[in-house]
Design a protein around this motif. Sequence first.
Motif, short mmCIF file in Angstrom:
data_model
loop_
_atom_site.label_atom_id
_atom_site.label_comp_id
_atom_site.label_asym_id
_atom_site.label_seq_id
_atom_site.Cartn_x
_atom_site.Cartn_y
_atom_site.Cartn_z
N LEU A 132 100.51 30.26 -55.80
CA LEU A 132 100.13 30.46 -57.19
C LEU A 132 98.95 29.54 -57.52
O LEU A 132 98.87 28.42 -57.00
N PRO A 133 98.05 29.97 -58.40
CA PRO A 133 96.94 29.10 -58.79
C PRO A 133 97.40 28.04 -59.78
O PRO A 133 98.43 28.20 -60.46
N SER A 134 96.65 26.98 -59.88
CA SER A 134 96.94 25.97 -60.90
C SER A 134 96.62 26.54 -62.28
O SER A 134 95.83 27.49 -62.41
N VAL A 135 97.21 25.97 -63.30
CA VAL A 135 96.92 26.41 -64.67
C VAL A 135 95.47 26.12 -65.02
O VAL A 135 94.83 26.88 -65.76
N ARG A 136 94.93 25.04 -64.49
CA ARG A 136 93.51 24.75 -64.74
C ARG A 136 92.63 25.87 -64.17
O ARG A 136 91.63 26.27 -64.79
N ARG A 137 93.00 26.38 -62.99
CA ARG A 137 92.25 27.49 -62.40
C ARG A 137 92.37 28.74 -63.27
O ARG A 137 91.39 29.47 -63.46
N LEU A 138 93.54 28.96 -63.84
CA LEU A 138 93.73 30.11 -64.72
C LEU A 138 92.83 30.00 -65.95
O LEU A 138 92.31 31.01 -66.44
N ARG A 139 92.67 28.78 -66.45
CA ARG A 139 91.78 28.59 -67.61
C ARG A 139 90.36 29.03 -67.27
O ARG A 139 89.68 29.69 -68.08
#
Length: 221
Positions: free
Chosen positions: A32-39
Amino acid sequence: AGNRAGGGPLLTNYALTLLLVLFLQSRSPPVLPSVRRLRLLAGPQERARVGGWDCSFPREAAALEPSGNRQSAASLLAEFFSYFGTLDLGGLLLSPLEGRALPRPPPEALGGLRPGPLTLQDPFELSHNVAANVTARTVSRFVRCCRDAARLCRGPEFLQKSRRGRPWGVMRLLQPGNRGNSGSSEGKFLIQVPLRPPGGCGGVPQSEVSAAVAFVLREVL
């Protein structure tokens, strides 16, 4: 809000979910990607702030890069237990925002986040430790259970189907006496109630029953 509410000294469903998310983020390559990457992947119409916090992320799964991780579910399950069975949780900041466990900064550098025996940062409301209610006793038991489960996942009872009709694989993990024989109490979770055997016609005094119940609630549960 219900998931975030304090539920005593135990891990909430929300906290357990974030632990799983963090583990999958920390694999190489990540599942899963990090939440920062999702941002960073969020488009202009997907930018959102809630209560002053950046809650932006892509609404469409097609915007996410597919994971290159090809581990099996059984392998990931075993690694989950090994991962949390070996971490020094007391000295770490578990950050789904960054997708990894970080050395925990001093309290004054945490931006209002309250550290504890387990410091698990909410990936959106960054000042919220979702495991703030968890005690050192609970963390110790969680780590111990992860180590026991990791050992079981490495054994033949987990990897190979039993020819004798016995539970195996994931079902083996759910057996209360998985470290002992069916007729033995070894490995089972037993609560020893400190009561004397009843004698005479009066049975056990009410004061002893009350003290035993208080012991179980306070020291065991």
